[in-house]
Motif scaffolding. Structure first.
Motif, PDB file in Angstrom:
ATOM      1  N   GLU A  21     -41.861  20.415  18.382  1.00  0.00           N
ATOM      2  CA  GLU A  21     -42.429  21.756  18.291  1.00  0.00           C
ATOM      3  C   GLU A  21     -42.438  22.279  16.858  1.00  0.00           C
ATOM      4  OE1 GLU A  21     -40.200  25.029  20.019  1.00  0.00           O
ATOM      5  OE2 GLU A  21     -38.370  23.842  19.998  1.00  0.00           O
ATOM      6  N   TRP A  22     -41.808  21.552  15.934  1.00  0.00           N
ATOM      7  CA  TRP A  22     -41.750  22.023  14.557  1.00  0.00           C
ATOM      8  C   TRP A  22     -42.731  21.281  13.657  1.00  0.00           C
ATOM      9  CZ3 TRP A  22     -40.179  26.530  14.961  1.00  0.00           C
ATOM     10  CH2 TRP A  22     -39.158  26.881  15.838  1.00  0.00           C
ATOM     11  N   LYS A  23     -43.844  20.834  14.219  1.00  0.00           N
ATOM     12  CA  LYS A  23     -44.905  20.316  13.357  1.00  0.00           C
ATOM     13  C   LYS A  23     -45.417  21.480  12.511  1.00  0.00           C
ATOM     14  CE  LYS A  23     -48.950  19.332  15.133  1.00  0.00           C
ATOM     15  NZ  LYS A  23     -50.014  18.753  15.994  1.00  0.00           N
TER      16      LYS A  23
ATOM     17  N   LEU B  44     -47.584  11.601   6.957  1.00  0.00           N
ATOM     18  CA  LEU B  44     -47.621  12.778   7.826  1.00  0.00           C
ATOM     19  C   LEU B  44     -47.190  12.324   9.216  1.00  0.00           C
ATOM     20  CD1 LEU B  44     -48.339  15.794   8.127  1.00  0.00           C
ATOM     21  CD2 LEU B  44     -50.610  15.068   8.898  1.00  0.00           C
ATOM     22  N   ASP B  45     -45.948  12.656   9.565  1.00  0.00           N
ATOM     23  CA  ASP B  45     -45.369  12.238  10.843  1.00  0.00           C
ATOM     24  C   ASP B  45     -45.313  13.446  11.774  1.00  0.00           C
ATOM     25  OD1 ASP B  45     -43.864  11.413  12.983  1.00  0.00           O
ATOM     26  OD2 ASP B  45     -42.188  10.629  11.813  1.00  0.00           O
ATOM     27  N   GLU B  46     -46.259  13.521  12.674  1.00  0.00           N
ATOM     28  CA  GLU B  46     -46.287  14.638  13.616  1.00  0.00           C
ATOM     29  C   GLU B  46     -45.864  14.216  15.017  1.00  0.00           C
ATOM     30  OE1 GLU B  46     -49.245  17.897  12.107  1.00  0.00           O
ATOM     31  OE2 GLU B  46     -50.401  16.100  12.557  1.00  0.00           O
ATOM     32  N   GLU B  47     -45.406  12.989  15.127  1.00  0.00           N
ATOM     33  CA  GLU B  47     -44.945  12.513  16.427  1.00  0.00           C
ATOM     34  C   GLU B  47     -43.449  12.752  16.611  1.00  0.00           C
ATOM     35  OE1 GLU B  47     -46.415   8.792  17.817  1.00  0.00           O
ATOM     36  OE2 GLU B  47     -48.199   8.890  16.556  1.00  0.00           O
TER      37      GLU B  47
ATOM     38  N   ARG C  99     -49.823  23.791   6.441  1.00  0.00           N
ATOM     39  CA  ARG C  99     -50.720  22.630   6.367  1.00  0.00           C
ATOM     40  C   ARG C  99     -51.679  22.775   5.189  1.00  0.00           C
ATOM     41  NH1 ARG C  99     -50.519  19.631  11.143  1.00  0.00           N
ATOM     42  NH2 ARG C  99     -52.581  18.716  10.859  1.00  0.00           N
TER      43      ARG C  99
ATOM     44  N   SER D 280     -41.822  15.337  14.873  1.00  0.00           N
ATOM     45  CA  SER D 280     -41.489  16.721  14.539  1.00  0.00           C
ATOM     46  C   SER D 280     -41.434  17.634  15.757  1.00  0.00           C
ATOM     47  CB  SER D 280     -42.499  17.281  13.529  1.00  0.00           C
ATOM     48  OG  SER D 280     -43.820  17.117  14.004  1.00  0.00           O
TER      49      SER D 280
ATOM     50  N   ARG E 214     -35.556  15.581  11.350  1.00  0.00           N
ATOM     51  CA  ARG E 214     -35.676  14.620  10.243  1.00  0.00           C
ATOM     52  C   ARG E 214     -34.374  13.847  10.049  1.00  0.00           C
ATOM     53  NH1 ARG E 214     -40.341  15.767   6.826  1.00  0.00           N
ATOM     54  NH2 ARG E 214     -41.035  17.926   7.062  1.00  0.00           N
TER      55      ARG E 214
ATOM     56  N   LYS F 208     -50.559   8.256   8.092  1.00  0.00           N
ATOM     57  CA  LYS F 208     -50.344   9.189   9.191  1.00  0.00           C
ATOM     58  C   LYS F 208     -49.806   8.420  10.384  1.00  0.00           C
ATOM     59  CE  LYS F 208     -52.829  12.908  11.613  1.00  0.00           C
ATOM     60  NZ  LYS F 208     -54.152  13.556  11.792  1.00  0.00           N
TER      61      LYS F 208
END
Length: 476
Positions: free
Chosen positions: A47-49, A40-43, A55, A45, A106, A77
């Motif tokens: 504004e498109w997390k 889970l890569d939210e760093e 989720r 992404s 991505r 994560k």
């Protein structure tokens, strides 16, 4: 030094399945043990997390996939490149396999990861497991991307009788390598307030759920798809979009199952219409690939000066299904209650937001991103630009859906509105889609108090239509 016991990594992303998973099958063919990894890569992404509904779906889908792999799916994560470097180094892996993703963030991240890994002597193998035709292959003869759907689909995708490849079989007797990650709950995909539990009543995330949904659609939905897909109370849409987005089923499997079924049953026109909807999914991804600013910038530059209104109160009423227009409100309540909205209704509520309320399409895009279980960056941004009139192959600006006539035409028996707006359940059909026109006696008998238990219209249709047309016609 690597041996036959050195693992290879399969990095799962939007391909949460075993059947027709090119990266998994390619890794299996090496004979090496496979380290199954999800990050889970939210760093990266930005504004498109993932939105809240997505989720929840991802959590449930990963849970199902991990059971399929008997608990051998490793969860991590953090920024993907760092996680991958650590895992590959500690596990002694010599190669990594993944299926390509096509969101701009991505693509940029993956290209950097691939280059970094290869400079360190790690083999990187990437496959297409998400699309029927990759965006860089469906181009015009001059090498430029299509901006109109029909030539894209017929000449770009299906030229010379070109067909999507057949789905691949699931690998048998997978040789798995274990690697310790974090628990699924530690990804923190579920919200603290359990609002998402209502979604579980309507969906079965995971590959088995996807197969069951496809089977049900082919059995009872495809036969009258061409016409029936326009009516939200009928069972004629596939509802496969979230399963396709998370890759619980491949578009190739859906394409060929539909093709086989329509051939066996003689439903050629119905089937061709459904296949063209898969084509629209491809078109959206092609647009996002070739125009990476699609989610935020108008494809048609003249819209950059459009005088969007700012009205937070109106936006909130739209979000909550309190506009006073029953077909619009039913759609927004369906979205909030189920994480989904019928496609015909998406067009109606979208038109109402950007044309009758004259609120920016970004506001609709963001709300859908957070509340749809099938939130997909390509489909979401391309569709909102289409309805706003500023995108590729867009609806003309003067096409403004009238929610009353749309309701009367596509919810002719009122089943859809009554399902999601119970306060209007007793309204007679004559006034169900326009309750403000009902005589006081009719409202009283139906138990409807306009402005109290159901709102008066937020805008007058004729006035808002004229306002929008004037603003749109001023664009040069």
């Amino acid at each position: 030094m690597t041996t036959n016991n050195s693992p290879v990594v399969v990095w799962f992303r939007q391909d949460l399945r075993i059947k027709d998973n090119p990266a998994l099958l390619a890794a299996h063919k090496t004979g090496h043990p496979i380290l199954l990894l999800f990050i889970l890569d939210e760093e990266n992404s930005g504004e498109w997390k993932l939105g809240a509904a997505s989720r929840w779906w991802l959590h449930e889908s990963l849970k199902v996939l991990n059971v399929t792999f008997e608990g051998n799916l490793c969860f991590k994560k953090g920024p993907a490149q760092k996680v991958l470097m650590d895992v590959i180094k500690e596990a002694g892996a010599a190669a990594i396999y993944w299926n390509r993703c096509y969101e701009p963030w991505r693509i940029a991240r993956d290209a950097h990861i691939q280059e970094t890994l290869q400079t360190k002597g790690i083999e990187v193998h990437t496959c297409n497991g998400s699309l029927l035709f990759e965006p860089q292959t469906a181009l015009k003869s001059d090498g430029t991307p299509y901006k109109v759907f029909t030539p894209f689909y017929q000449n770009g995708c299906l030229r010379n009788g070109n067909e999507p490849r057949q789905p691949l079989k699931a690998p048998k007797n997978l040789r798995l390598s274990t690697y310790k990650g974090v628990a699924l709950k530690d990804l923190d995909l579920l919200p603290n307030i359990p609002w998402h539990k209502k979604l579980a009543k309507h969906w079965e995330p995971g590959a088995a759920g996807a197969q069951a949904r496809l089977k049900a659609f082919l059995k009872s939905g495809l036969k009258h798809y061409k016409e029936g897909r326009n009516y939200p109370s009928r069972n004629n849409v596939s509802r496969l979009s979230p399963h396709l987005h998370f890759g619980e089923i491949s578009p190739n499997a859906v394409w060929h199952a539909a093709k086989q079924h329509m051939g066996a049953e003689g439903w050629r026109k119905e089937g061709e219409t459904f296949l063209s909807e898969l084509g629209w999914r491809e078109f959206s991804h092609s647009l996002l690939f070739h125009f990476p600013e699609l989610p935020r910038k108008n494809l048609q530059k003249k819209f950059n000066t459009f005088p969007w209104r700012k009205d937070l109160k109106a936006l909130k009423r739209w979000q909550q299904g309190q506009t006073g227009y029953p077909i619009v409100d039913a759609g927004m309540r369906e979205l909030w209650g189920t994480g989904y909205m019928h496609n015909r209704i998406r067009m109606i509520v979208g038109s109402f937001l950007v044309k009758n309320l004259m609120l920016h399409w970004h506001l609709g895009e963001d709300w859908f991103w957070d509340t749809l279980v099938d939130a997909d960056l390509a489909n979401n941004s391309a569709s909102w630009q289409w309805i706003a009139g500023c995108g590729a192959d867009a609806a003309p600006y003067f096409r403004i859906f009238n929610p009353v006539t749309q309701g009367k035409r596509f919810d002719e028996d009122g089943e859809y509105v009554r399902r999601f707006i119970p306060e209007l359940k007793k309204m007679p059909m004559k006034y169900l889609h326009n309750p403000w026109e009902a005589p006081e006696k009719v409202l009283a008998e139906a138990g409807v108090l306009l402005g109290e238990n159901y709102p008066l219209p937020i805008v007058k249709l004729s006035d808002s239509r004229e306002r929008a047309l004037e603003a749109f016609s001023g664009l040069t």
